[in-house]
Write a protein that holds these residues in place. Structure first.
Motif, PDB file in Angstrom:
ATOM      1  N   VAL A  85       0.395  -1.108  -0.074  1.00  0.00           N
ATOM      2  CA  VAL A  85       0.010  -0.016   0.708  1.00  0.00           C
ATOM      3  C   VAL A  85       1.060   0.965   0.067  1.00  0.00           C
ATOM      4  CG1 VAL A  85      -1.662   1.230   1.283  1.00  0.00           C
ATOM      5  CG2 VAL A  85      -1.991  -0.924   0.866  1.00  0.00           C
ATOM      6  N   ARG A  86       2.005   1.486   1.097  1.00  0.00           N
ATOM      7  CA  ARG A  86       2.651   2.279   0.864  1.00  0.00           C
ATOM      8  C   ARG A  86       3.211   2.791  -0.367  1.00  0.00           C
ATOM      9  NH1 ARG A  86       5.893   1.088   6.844  1.00  0.00           N
ATOM     10  NH2 ARG A  86       4.464   3.069   7.651  1.00  0.00           N
ATOM     11  N   THR A  87       3.692   1.876  -1.033  1.00  0.00           N
ATOM     12  CA  THR A  87       4.655   1.806  -2.536  1.00  0.00           C
ATOM     13  C   THR A  87       3.538   2.022  -3.571  1.00  0.00           C
ATOM     14  OG1 THR A  87       5.838  -0.008  -1.477  1.00  0.00           O
ATOM     15  CG2 THR A  87       5.557   0.283  -4.465  1.00  0.00           C
ATOM     16  N   SER A  88       2.165   1.583  -3.703  1.00  0.00           N
ATOM     17  CA  SER A  88       2.001   1.449  -4.781  1.00  0.00           C
ATOM     18  C   SER A  88      -0.238   2.717  -4.142  1.00  0.00           C
ATOM     19  CB  SER A  88       1.041   0.185  -5.235  1.00  0.00           C
ATOM     20  OG  SER A  88       2.138  -0.288  -5.472  1.00  0.00           O
ATOM     21  N   SER A  89       0.058   3.198  -3.527  1.00  0.00           N
ATOM     22  CA  SER A  89      -1.301   3.825  -3.147  1.00  0.00           C
ATOM     23  C   SER A  89      -1.034   5.064  -2.100  1.00  0.00           C
ATOM     24  CB  SER A  89      -2.784   3.045  -2.023  1.00  0.00           C
ATOM     25  OG  SER A  89      -3.037   3.760  -2.254  1.00  0.00           O
ATOM     26  N   THR A  90      -1.892   6.077  -2.121  1.00  0.00           N
ATOM     27  CA  THR A  90      -1.912   7.404  -1.499  1.00  0.00           C
ATOM     28  C   THR A  90      -2.777   7.485  -0.383  1.00  0.00           C
ATOM     29  OG1 THR A  90      -2.925   8.273  -3.130  1.00  0.00           O
ATOM     30  CG2 THR A  90      -0.672   8.179  -3.895  1.00  0.00           C
ATOM     31  N   ASP A  91      -3.726   6.259  -0.425  1.00  0.00           N
ATOM     32  CA  ASP A  91      -4.552   6.743   0.350  1.00  0.00           C
ATOM     33  C   ASP A  91      -4.367   6.762   2.188  1.00  0.00           C
ATOM     34  OD1 ASP A  91      -7.235   6.012   2.397  1.00  0.00           O
ATOM     35  OD2 ASP A  91      -8.177   4.252   0.849  1.00  0.00           O
ATOM     36  N   GLY A  92      -3.935   8.286   3.137  1.00  0.00           N
ATOM     37  CA  GLY A  92      -3.162   7.919   4.105  1.00  0.00           C
ATOM     38  C   GLY A  92      -4.473   7.320   5.247  1.00  0.00           C
ATOM     39  N   GLN A  93      -5.793   7.225   4.828  1.00  0.00           N
ATOM     40  CA  GLN A  93      -6.279   6.233   5.758  1.00  0.00           C
ATOM     41  C   GLN A  93      -6.338   4.947   5.814  1.00  0.00           C
ATOM     42  OE1 GLN A  93     -10.108   7.166   5.313  1.00  0.00           O
ATOM     43  NE2 GLN A  93     -11.226   5.959   7.070  1.00  0.00           N
ATOM     44  N   LEU A  94      -5.893   4.219   4.466  1.00  0.00           N
ATOM     45  CA  LEU A  94      -5.588   2.745   4.809  1.00  0.00           C
ATOM     46  C   LEU A  94      -4.454   2.209   4.637  1.00  0.00           C
ATOM     47  CD1 LEU A  94      -6.139  -0.199   4.158  1.00  0.00           C
ATOM     48  CD2 LEU A  94      -5.577   0.259   1.683  1.00  0.00           C
ATOM     49  N   VAL A  95      -3.273   3.657   4.893  1.00  0.00           N
ATOM     50  CA  VAL A  95      -2.370   3.650   5.119  1.00  0.00           C
ATOM     51  C   VAL A  95      -1.717   3.579   7.369  1.00  0.00           C
ATOM     52  CG1 VAL A  95       0.550   4.491   5.533  1.00  0.00           C
ATOM     53  CG2 VAL A  95      -0.507   4.494   2.943  1.00  0.00           C
ATOM     54  N   GLY A  96      -2.981   4.616   7.267  1.00  0.00           N
ATOM     55  CA  GLY A  96      -2.524   4.884   8.571  1.00  0.00           C
ATOM     56  C   GLY A  96      -3.394   2.976   9.404  1.00  0.00           C
ATOM     57  N   ARG A  97      -3.890   2.810   8.915  1.00  0.00           N
ATOM     58  CA  ARG A  97      -5.346   2.051  10.341  1.00  0.00           C
ATOM     59  C   ARG A  97      -3.905   1.071   9.987  1.00  0.00           C
ATOM     60  NH1 ARG A  97      -9.580  -2.282   8.247  1.00  0.00           N
ATOM     61  NH2 ARG A  97      -9.956  -3.672  10.171  1.00  0.00           N
ATOM     62  N   LEU A  98      -3.495   0.930   8.605  1.00  0.00           N
ATOM     63  CA  LEU A  98      -2.607  -0.897   8.609  1.00  0.00           C
ATOM     64  C   LEU A  98      -1.025  -0.502   9.366  1.00  0.00           C
ATOM     65  CD1 LEU A  98      -2.783  -1.808   4.972  1.00  0.00           C
ATOM     66  CD2 LEU A  98      -3.862  -2.969   7.067  1.00  0.00           C
ATOM     67  N   SER A  99      -0.929   0.907   8.878  1.00  0.00           N
ATOM     68  CA  SER A  99       0.371   0.635  10.418  1.00  0.00           C
ATOM     69  C   SER A  99       0.515   0.950  11.669  1.00  0.00           C
ATOM     70  CB  SER A  99       0.996   2.401  10.157  1.00  0.00           C
ATOM     71  OG  SER A  99       1.049   2.668   8.943  1.00  0.00           O
ATOM     72  N   GLY A 100      -0.937   1.226  11.912  1.00  0.00           N
ATOM     73  CA  GLY A 100      -1.453   0.842  13.366  1.00  0.00           C
ATOM     74  C   GLY A 100      -1.567  -0.750  13.909  1.00  0.00           C
ATOM     75  N   LEU A 101      -2.526  -1.389  12.825  1.00  0.00           N
ATOM     76  CA  LEU A 101      -2.585  -2.886  12.766  1.00  0.00           C
ATOM     77  C   LEU A 101      -1.042  -3.242  13.308  1.00  0.00           C
ATOM     78  CD1 LEU A 101      -4.475  -4.912  13.402  1.00  0.00           C
ATOM     79  CD2 LEU A 101      -4.558  -5.377  10.776  1.00  0.00           C
ATOM     80  N   VAL A 102      -0.615  -3.725  12.534  1.00  0.00           N
ATOM     81  CA  VAL A 102       0.814  -3.511  12.379  1.00  0.00           C
ATOM     82  C   VAL A 102       1.975  -3.706  13.263  1.00  0.00           C
ATOM     83  CG1 VAL A 102       3.347  -3.945  11.141  1.00  0.00           C
ATOM     84  CG2 VAL A 102       1.198  -3.833   9.780  1.00  0.00           C
ATOM     85  N   ALA A 103       1.866  -2.186  14.010  1.00  0.00           N
ATOM     86  CA  ALA A 103       2.542  -1.856  15.181  1.00  0.00           C
ATOM     87  C   ALA A 103       1.888  -2.776  16.016  1.00  0.00           C
ATOM     88  CB  ALA A 103       2.299  -0.685  15.004  1.00  0.00           C
ATOM     89  N   GLN A 104       0.536  -3.149  16.770  1.00  0.00           N
ATOM     90  CA  GLN A 104       0.169  -4.116  17.542  1.00  0.00           C
ATOM     91  C   GLN A 104      -0.216  -5.452  17.559  1.00  0.00           C
ATOM     92  OE1 GLN A 104      -4.116  -2.579  17.306  1.00  0.00           O
ATOM     93  NE2 GLN A 104      -3.897  -0.398  17.660  1.00  0.00           N
ATOM     94  N   ALA A 105       0.500  -5.866  16.138  1.00  0.00           N
ATOM     95  CA  ALA A 105       1.087  -6.982  16.155  1.00  0.00           C
ATOM     96  C   ALA A 105       2.189  -7.132  16.554  1.00  0.00           C
ATOM     97  CB  ALA A 105       0.314  -7.176  14.805  1.00  0.00           C
ATOM     98  N   ARG A 106       3.199  -6.217  15.715  1.00  0.00           N
ATOM     99  CA  ARG A 106       4.558  -6.852  16.461  1.00  0.00           C
ATOM    100  C   ARG A 106       4.528  -6.690  17.487  1.00  0.00           C
ATOM    101  NH1 ARG A 106       6.462  -2.181  14.589  1.00  0.00           N
ATOM    102  NH2 ARG A 106       6.165  -2.658  12.025  1.00  0.00           N
ATOM    103  N   ALA A 107       4.155  -5.985  18.508  1.00  0.00           N
ATOM    104  CA  ALA A 107       4.757  -6.149  19.705  1.00  0.00           C
ATOM    105  C   ALA A 107       3.678  -7.483  20.243  1.00  0.00           C
ATOM    106  CB  ALA A 107       3.258  -4.355  20.658  1.00  0.00           C
ATOM    107  N   ALA A 108       2.329  -7.525  19.655  1.00  0.00           N
ATOM    108  CA  ALA A 108       1.909  -8.695  20.379  1.00  0.00           C
ATOM    109  C   ALA A 108       2.786  -9.949  20.330  1.00  0.00           C
ATOM    110  CB  ALA A 108       0.623  -9.027  20.004  1.00  0.00           C
ATOM    111  N   VAL A 109       3.512  -9.525  18.907  1.00  0.00           N
ATOM    112  CA  VAL A 109       4.319 -11.116  18.093  1.00  0.00           C
ATOM    113  C   VAL A 109       5.824 -11.162  19.392  1.00  0.00           C
ATOM    114  CG1 VAL A 109       5.670 -11.824  16.390  1.00  0.00           C
ATOM    115  CG2 VAL A 109       3.157 -11.567  16.176  1.00  0.00           C
ATOM    116  N   THR A 110       6.029  -9.939  18.981  1.00  0.00           N
ATOM    117  CA  THR A 110       7.628  -9.816  20.027  1.00  0.00           C
ATOM    118  C   THR A 110       7.339 -10.047  21.936  1.00  0.00           C
ATOM    119  OG1 THR A 110       7.466  -7.320  19.895  1.00  0.00           O
ATOM    120  CG2 THR A 110       8.567  -8.479  18.042  1.00  0.00           C
ATOM    121  N   GLY A 111       6.732  -9.330  22.187  1.00  0.00           N
ATOM    122  CA  GLY A 111       6.837  -9.675  23.733  1.00  0.00           C
ATOM    123  C   GLY A 111       6.656  -8.575  23.935  1.00  0.00           C
ATOM    124  N   ALA A 112       8.589  -7.364  23.424  1.00  0.00           N
ATOM    125  CA  ALA A 112       9.356  -7.469  24.297  1.00  0.00           C
ATOM    126  C   ALA A 112      10.541  -6.111  23.577  1.00  0.00           C
ATOM    127  CB  ALA A 112      10.245  -8.773  25.365  1.00  0.00           C
TER     128      ALA A 112
END
Length: 330
Positions: A49-76
């Motif tokens: 999405v970051r490479t091919s789209s200019t939809d800021g709302q979609l980038v924002g949603r996926l960025s937040g989701l990936v950040a939360q998932a990363r925190a859940a996966v790494t745990g530290a």
């Protein structure tokens, strides 16, 4: 990219990942494996999405989701050495590389102003008369300019130079909060000082002394200041023209990038100060001193291009991990 079709195709995956993140403290073994797999998949979606789209709302949603998932996966948090390595191989160089247009513009503008003023001063007795008396100018070109680099012990001189240069760079970065408007004037002021000294030295037939003393440390020193100016002006411009993304998201990202530049330049200016204190006033032949300065400059630029370009191609922005997508409002 057809954003609507992309969202329709992958929405179920994103919703499922969001559900697993919310229940991360009570997941079964199979669900943990699913969480890891979906985190990797959605990270790929975010990169696309970051490479091919200019939809800021979609980038924002996926960025937040990936950040939360990363925190859940790494745990530290990552180990300190890992953060240190990432900063010098990703965060700092990619920010510097991404700002190359601002960086180059600052350098070209500085050199034009310094050269123009130098030529003006060298060919205008009237201007020189305003600058100082003939005896004052003679003292400067025959003694003061060269003695400046050797009249103090190397250690204390290096510390003083580092502080002075850091102050100039810090002003460039601090002025970002004023949309970067004062930064061109700050660069002009420094360019005028360089041009004035150069004009007086060349007019007195001391151009070789001027270049021989300024070049060893000046290349890296000025490059650092240009980079600081670039980061500050780029942040200010993001307020005026944020592009297709939300203004708050762009401002937050580039604001954190300015911090990365500030930290990185501490080390760059320290190296420049050491060269100015140990190499510039040394008894080495002029061509050797200049070669050392050129080598330091080439090494720094090669470092920025190599690691910065590699990070850009990998989709990195230099932003901190788990970063919020907007500037905090309170």
């Amino acid at each position: 990219m057809d954003v609507d079709a992309f969202v329709l195709t992958h929405r179920a995956t994103w919703d499922r990942l969001e559900q697993l993140v919310k229940r991360r403290r009570s997941l079964t073994g199979a669900e943990v494996d699913e969480l890891v797999e979906l985190y990797q998949r959605v990270s790929t979606h975010l990169s696309m999405v970051r490479t091919s789209s200019t939809d800021g709302q979609l980038v924002g949603r996926l960025s937040g989701l990936v950040a939360q998932a990363r925190a859940a996966v790494t745990g530290a948090h990552a180990p300190l050495w890992s953060e240190f390595t990432r900063f010098w191989t990703v965060s700092f160089p990619v920010v510097a590389y991404s700002a190359w247009r601002w960086w180059l513009g600052s350098a070209v503008g500085f050199l034009i102003v310094a050269t123009a003023i130098g030529v003006w001063v060298a060919h205008s007795p009237e201007v020189q008369a305003v600058v100082g008396t003939p005896s004052d100018i003679e003292q400067l070109v025959n003694n003061d300019f060269a003695s400046y680099y050797s009249e103090n012990p190397a250690g204390s001189f290096a510390a003083r130079v580092w502080i002075n240069n850091s102050w100039v760079a810090a002003q460039c970065i601090a002025f970002a909060v004023l949309l970067g408007i004062p930064i061109p004037y700050l660069l002009f002021e420094n360019a005028a000082n360089v041009g004035l000294a150069g004009g007086l030295m060349f007019d007195a037939g001391k151009g070789d002394v001027f270049l021989g003393l300024l070049t060893p440390h000046g290349l890296l020193e000025l490059t650092a200041i240009f980079l600081a100016a670039a980061a500050g002006m780029r942040l200010g411009w993001s307020v005026v023209a944020p592009g297709d993304r939300p203004r708050g998201q762009v401002l937050a990202e580039r604001g954190r990038a300015v911090v990365a530049v500030a930290i990185g330049l501490v080390a760059v200016l320290l190296l420049s100060g050491l060269i100015e204190a140990l190499v510039t006033p040394s008894g080495l032949p002029t061509f050797v001193r200049i070669a050392i300065g050129v080598a330091a400059e080439v090494a720094f630029l090669a470092y920025i291009v190599h690691f910065g370009r590699r990070a850009v191609l990998a989709g990195e922005t230099g932003d901190i991990e788990n970063a919020p997508d907007v500037v905090p409002t309170r």
